[in-house]
Design a protein around this motif. Structure first.
Motif, short mmCIF file in Angstrom:
data_model
loop_
_atom_site.label_atom_id
_atom_site.label_comp_id
_atom_site.label_asym_id
_atom_site.label_seq_id
_atom_site.Cartn_x
_atom_site.Cartn_y
_atom_site.Cartn_z
N ILE A 447 0.84 -1.21 0.00
CA ILE A 447 0.00 0.00 0.00
C ILE A 447 0.87 1.25 0.00
O ILE A 447 0.66 2.18 -0.80
CB ILE A 447 -0.94 -0.01 1.23
CG1 ILE A 447 -1.92 -1.17 1.14
CG2 ILE A 447 -1.71 1.31 1.32
CD1 ILE A 447 -2.72 -1.40 2.41
N ILE A 540 -3.56 -8.57 -4.41
CA ILE A 540 -5.01 -8.40 -4.48
C ILE A 540 -5.53 -7.59 -3.30
O ILE A 540 -6.22 -6.56 -3.47
CB ILE A 540 -5.72 -9.78 -4.54
CG1 ILE A 540 -5.36 -10.50 -5.85
CG2 ILE A 540 -7.23 -9.62 -4.44
CD1 ILE A 540 -5.79 -11.95 -5.89
N ILE A 541 -5.21 -8.02 -2.08
CA ILE A 541 -5.70 -7.32 -0.89
C ILE A 541 -5.09 -5.92 -0.82
O ILE A 541 -5.78 -4.94 -0.47
CB ILE A 541 -5.36 -8.11 0.39
CG1 ILE A 541 -5.97 -9.50 0.34
CG2 ILE A 541 -5.82 -7.36 1.63
CD1 ILE A 541 -7.49 -9.50 0.23
N SER A 543 -4.10 -4.00 -3.31
CA SER A 543 -4.72 -3.14 -4.33
C SER A 543 -6.10 -2.67 -3.87
O SER A 543 -6.46 -1.50 -4.04
CB SER A 543 -4.84 -3.90 -5.65
OG SER A 543 -3.57 -4.27 -6.14
N LEU A 544 -6.89 -3.59 -3.30
CA LEU A 544 -8.22 -3.21 -2.82
C LEU A 544 -8.12 -2.19 -1.68
O LEU A 544 -8.88 -1.21 -1.64
CB LEU A 544 -8.97 -4.46 -2.34
CG LEU A 544 -9.42 -5.43 -3.44
CD1 LEU A 544 -9.99 -6.71 -2.84
CD2 LEU A 544 -10.47 -4.77 -4.35
N MET A 545 -7.19 -2.43 -0.77
CA MET A 545 -7.04 -1.51 0.36
C MET A 545 -6.55 -0.15 -0.11
O MET A 545 -6.95 0.89 0.43
CB MET A 545 -6.10 -2.10 1.41
CG MET A 545 -6.67 -3.30 2.15
SD MET A 545 -5.57 -3.92 3.44
CE MET A 545 -5.66 -2.61 4.65
N TYR A 546 -5.68 -0.12 -1.13
CA TYR A 546 -5.23 1.16 -1.66
C TYR A 546 -6.38 1.88 -2.36
O TYR A 546 -6.54 3.12 -2.20
CB TYR A 546 -4.09 0.96 -2.65
CG TYR A 546 -3.68 2.23 -3.35
CD1 TYR A 546 -2.94 3.21 -2.69
CD2 TYR A 546 -4.08 2.49 -4.66
CE1 TYR A 546 -2.60 4.39 -3.31
CE2 TYR A 546 -3.73 3.67 -5.30
CZ TYR A 546 -2.99 4.62 -4.62
OH TYR A 546 -2.66 5.80 -5.25
N TYR A 547 -7.20 1.14 -3.08
CA TYR A 547 -8.32 1.75 -3.81
C TYR A 547 -9.32 2.38 -2.85
O TYR A 547 -9.86 3.46 -3.11
CB TYR A 547 -9.01 0.69 -4.67
CG TYR A 547 -10.11 1.24 -5.53
CD1 TYR A 547 -9.83 1.95 -6.71
CD2 TYR A 547 -11.45 1.07 -5.16
CE1 TYR A 547 -10.85 2.46 -7.49
CE2 TYR A 547 -12.48 1.59 -5.93
CZ TYR A 547 -12.16 2.29 -7.09
OH TYR A 547 -13.18 2.81 -7.88
N PHE A 548 -9.54 1.72 -1.72
CA PHE A 548 -10.48 2.24 -0.73
C PHE A 548 -9.77 2.93 0.43
O PHE A 548 -10.31 3.04 1.52
CB PHE A 548 -11.34 1.09 -0.18
CG PHE A 548 -12.26 0.47 -1.21
CD1 PHE A 548 -13.41 1.14 -1.63
CD2 PHE A 548 -11.97 -0.77 -1.76
CE1 PHE A 548 -14.25 0.57 -2.58
CE2 PHE A 548 -12.80 -1.34 -2.69
CZ PHE A 548 -13.95 -0.66 -3.13
N LYS A 551 -11.48 5.55 2.56
CA LYS A 551 -12.57 5.13 3.42
C LYS A 551 -12.09 4.64 4.79
O LYS A 551 -12.84 4.70 5.77
CB LYS A 551 -13.40 4.03 2.73
CG LYS A 551 -14.16 4.49 1.50
CD LYS A 551 -15.02 3.39 0.94
CE LYS A 551 -15.83 3.87 -0.26
NZ LYS A 551 -16.83 4.91 0.12
N TRP A 552 -10.86 4.13 4.85
CA TRP A 552 -10.39 3.56 6.13
C TRP A 552 -9.16 4.25 6.72
O TRP A 552 -8.76 3.94 7.85
CB TRP A 552 -10.09 2.05 5.98
CG TRP A 552 -9.00 1.71 4.99
CD1 TRP A 552 -9.16 1.45 3.67
CD2 TRP A 552 -7.61 1.60 5.27
NE1 TRP A 552 -7.94 1.17 3.09
CE2 TRP A 552 -6.98 1.25 4.05
CE3 TRP A 552 -6.83 1.76 6.41
CZ2 TRP A 552 -5.60 1.08 3.95
CZ3 TRP A 552 -5.46 1.58 6.31
CH2 TRP A 552 -4.86 1.24 5.10
#
Length: 802
Positions: A447, A540-541, A543-548, A551-552
């Motif tokens: 990330i 995968i995880i 990339s998803l965490m970077y995209y969102f 939000k977090w």
């Protein structure tokens, strides 16, 4: 003196010359051009030994330093010291080239910058090539001092001073702990040589000081390599100029602790305490650094926490690999020892991609005027080359192909999976935590690498809001990161070339009992392997965490700032300063009498308690010479003079009593056939009496408190205590002689020194250095007095002209 010693001393010698070169040539060209040949020549010299060392040879050269104390500077060149030496000088040369274009010769004090840099380079070379632990410690502390000067280079900034102070306090604390560990090891082994200590493993690991020495040495390593919880100094050290950050905090200084752990693994490896401390602290640091890097908005702060994380990764690998020392079979040892190979491999890789990234961040700061991620967008349009370098460095740190970080990251996963199956050190219970923590930390690493490369360079450009007009830097500033980025890619395609000639020899230095590691570095380990699954999961995880991320990311705000390590450090420092300031103010009351009482009481308590505990008060008057009637007369006269000083109410009479006492002592010297001492005493008494008269002339009258019972009683107790202590020790020393008097040796002064006067021979020949230093002290004091008088007179002249 060997060429290896000369190589280590050259940066120190050059540090002395730089100010003169700066004065002569700074107006013509940048001082860095005069400094850069030093690391290049040393790098070439060390490179000439690559083939020799890879063939298994080890070189050692000894330079006598303090032979009477068994302290010699033994320079030791093996695989481990060679790879560190190449990193120190190779990255050093690139950093100096980079600094030539980064540091302005018109606005910066370049002579200071390069003096500090050369001092640091020489100190680091001294650390990695020293075999004597005390010599190693000297160089170790020199790295702390020189890094302090480099971090505080922009000393006019409050944060620079704060960061330098924090780094110095933490690393020096660790250095002192390390020194105690070295002393314990030398006491147990009877040697100061690291090589000799490593041959005494079976003898040392059964001794009671073995574990304390281990823990103290690890304290030194952890503080220097920014391991949790000592990692707080590294982010604040980013206040240094970017070339310093690229050199000290990515490639060299922070690797000193890694070197120390690597060097002592043959001694402490296989021990459960060592295994858990090194691997456990390493994993905690890895996770702590990666999680905190994500929340940073300053590019250098992000790189600082990423460095902490990567150092934790390397440290954990060294801890895991140390388990190889526990097993006797070569097969088991090689499986776990592969982690050490991975640690050295990733150490080299980290120096390449992190050095490039620091230089990229320096370029962004230099060309845009900011490092704030929130202000940087769309730089790819105006800085495509810089973006390419950032992409290579970030993807390598994230562990993506085709970059060298991918290779060592895959091997890191392999080591964590292997160690989870270990059947000793209680790993049956906690072993599964190793790959889990490694994987979670790798997700956060992915990330922050994406943040580093995507946030500043992609998105809608907002170039008009920047402090400067953004553009590519001069080619000279691009060349160093381009070289490092080229190495990142080259190592991916030809990793075993590096493995054979540099990594394997260093591995053998750490684990010499494992003769053939049989490790081949490969980018592909087959389908559906655990390592591949872990890597895909990270991508995968991550990339998803970077995209969102938006939000977090706010979850970081819920952590209470009052319990952060930085806040605990600041609070502890403030409270300790306040406590010691109050305590100091209580006894530092400005009274010379009080200070003398403290000193004298301490002397009385220390000497008397030691004498009683050691049964040293032994009196024997059988051999004393008889006291003649005229000696009794002098004694009685001296007592009268002393009591005159005590009971006189006039300063003049007290002064006459003191002078009389001094002159009577001179008469004793005459009786004892020491005319030179008598003459000296006469001169001293005359001078001091004149000085007393001068001082008393300017002193105020006696205060009323001088006549109080408390004042007199305190004086009485202290004076009786001092007099009794000195008398008892003098009589005891006269009656309790362990050795023959040294006076007989000096009686032979004529044959030994060609002097007919014993006193002169002692002062000039036997104690020549002592006399010379005393004269030097008097000279310095005289110069100080002269300077103060001159300044005072100059101030008066200015006042009169106003």
């Amino acid at each position: 003196m060997s060429w290896l010693h000369i190589m280590i001393f050259i940066p120190f010698i050059y540090a002395i010359i730089i100010p003169f070169l700066y004065k002569l040539f700074n107006h013509k060209f940048h001082t860095g051009w005069l400094v850069i040949p030093i690391p290049i020549l040393i790098f070439i010299y060390l490179s000439s030994y690559i083939t020799t060392i890879s063939n298994g040879e080890v070189l050692s050269y000894t330079l006598s330093w303090i032979p009477s104390l068994n302290i010699n500077f033994t320079a030791y060149l093996d695989g481990l010291s060679l790879i560190f030496g190449l990193i120190i000088t190779g990255i050093g040369a690139l950093v100096i080239l980079y600094s030539i274009y980064y540091m302005s010769k018109e606005r910066e004090a370049l002579h200071n910058f390069y003096v500090y840099l050369c001092l640091f380079m020489g100190a680091m070379l001294g650390v990695v090539f020293s075999d004597h632990v005390l010599v190693l410690y000297v160089f170790w502390e020199l790295t702390s001092i020189s890094s302090f000067l480099l971090i505080a280079y922009w000393f006019q900034r409050k944060q620079s001073r704060y960061g330098a102070q924090k780094a110095l306090l933490i690393t020096v604390f660790g250095g002192l702990a390390m020194l105690m560990g070295f002393i314990m090891l030398s006491m147990m082994s009877g040697t100061y040589s690291i090589r000799e200590m490593l041959t005494l493993v079976d003898q040392l690991n059964t001794q009671s000081l073995f574990i304390p020495a281990m823990v103290l040495i690890l304290l030194g390593a952890f503080t220097k390599s920014a391991q949790f919880p000592f990692s707080i100094w590294l982010p604040d050290a980013m206040e240094a100029p970017t070339p310093i950050s690229a050199y000290l905090h990515s490639a060299t200084m922070v690797k000193a602790g890694i070197y120390l752990v690597s060097r002592f693994t043959p001694l402490f490896g296989g021990n459960e305490v060592w295994f858990w401390l090194v691997s456990g602290i390493g994993l905690i640091t890895l996770l702590y650094g990666s999680i905190n890097a994500v929340r940073q908005t300053d590019l250098k702060a992000l790189l600082a926490y990423s460095t902490i994380s990567q150092l934790g990764l390397i440290m954990s690998l060294l801890g895991v690999g140390s388990a190889a020392m526990y097993f006797e079979t070569l097969e088991q040892s090689a499986v776990y020892g592969a982690a050490v190979f991975t640690a050295i491999f990733h150490l080299f890789n980290h120096s390449t991609f992190k050095g490039a990234l620091f230089m990229v961040v320096g370029i962004i700061d230099h060309e845009t005027g900011t490092r704030d991620i929130r202000k940087l967008r769309g730089l790819i349009q105006v800085m495509p080359i810089t973006f390419t370098l950032a992409l290579i460095g970030s993807f390598s740190m994230a562990g993506l192909p085709p970059f060298n970080g991918f290779l060592s990251k895959e091997m890191f996963f392999t080591a964590m999976i292997n160690i989870s199956n270990l059947s000793v050190f209680n790993m049956e219970t906690f072993g599964l935590l190793f790959p889990i923590i490694a994987w979670i930390a790798s997700v956060f690493t992915f990330i922050y690498c994406m943040i580093l490369v995507l946030k500043p360079f992609t998105g809608r450009p907002e170039l008009a809001k920047l402090e400067k007009i953004a553009h590519e830097p001069p080619i000279g500033m691009l060349v160093p990161p381009i070289i490092l980025a080229g190495l990142v890619i080259f190592i991916f395609f030809f990793p075993n070339l590096l493995g054979k000639y540099l990594i394997a020899p260093a591995y053998h230095s750490i684990l010499p009992s494992i003769t053939d590691p049989n490790i081949k570095i490969s980018a592909w380990h087959g389908w559906w392997t655990p390592e591949l699954m872990m890597t895909l999961g990270v991508i995968i995880i991550g990339s998803l965490m970077y995209y969102f991320l938006h939000k977090w990311i706010g979850i970081y705000r819920f952590y209470p700032q009052s319990i952060t390590l930085n806040n605990l450090y600041n609070e502890g420092l403030d409270k300790s300063e306040s406590f010691f300031r109050k305590m100091t103010n209580k006894y530092m009351n400005g009274s010379l009498r009080s200070y003398l009482i403290y000193i004298l009481v301490f002397i009385v308590i220390t000497l008397m308690s030691s004498s009683v505990l050691l049964n040293a008060l032994v009196f024997d008057a059988s051999k004393d010479a008889p006291i003649s009637f005229y000696e009794w007369g002098l004694i009685i006269a001296a007592l009268f003079a002393a009591f005159t000083v005590l009971f006189s109410k006039s300063r003049m009479i007290s002064l006459i009593g003191v002078g009389t006492l001094g002159y009577l002592v001179s008469m004793f010297f005459v009786i004892f056939r020491a005319p030179d001492l008598a003459l000296t005493q006469f001169v001293v008494e005359t001078v001091t009496t004149a000085l007393f008269l001068l001082c008393f002339y300017h002193l105020p009258r006696f205060g009323k408190y001088l006549g109080t019972i408390r004042f007199k009683l305190t004086n009485l107790i202290v004076s009786i205590g001092v007099g009794l202590t000195v008398t008892l020790i003098a009589l005891s020393a006269n009656g309790f002689k362990l050795f023959e008097s040294i006076g007989g040796y000096f009686e032979n002064a004529y044959e030994l020194a060609g002097a007919k006067n014993i006193v002169n021979a002692i002062l000039v020949d036997f104690r020549g250095f002592d006399t010379m230093l005393e004269i030097s002290v008097l000279t310095i004091a005289g110069l100080g007095v002269y300077t103060l008088i001159k300044l005072q007179l100059s101030g008066r002249d200015k006042d009169e002209t106003k």
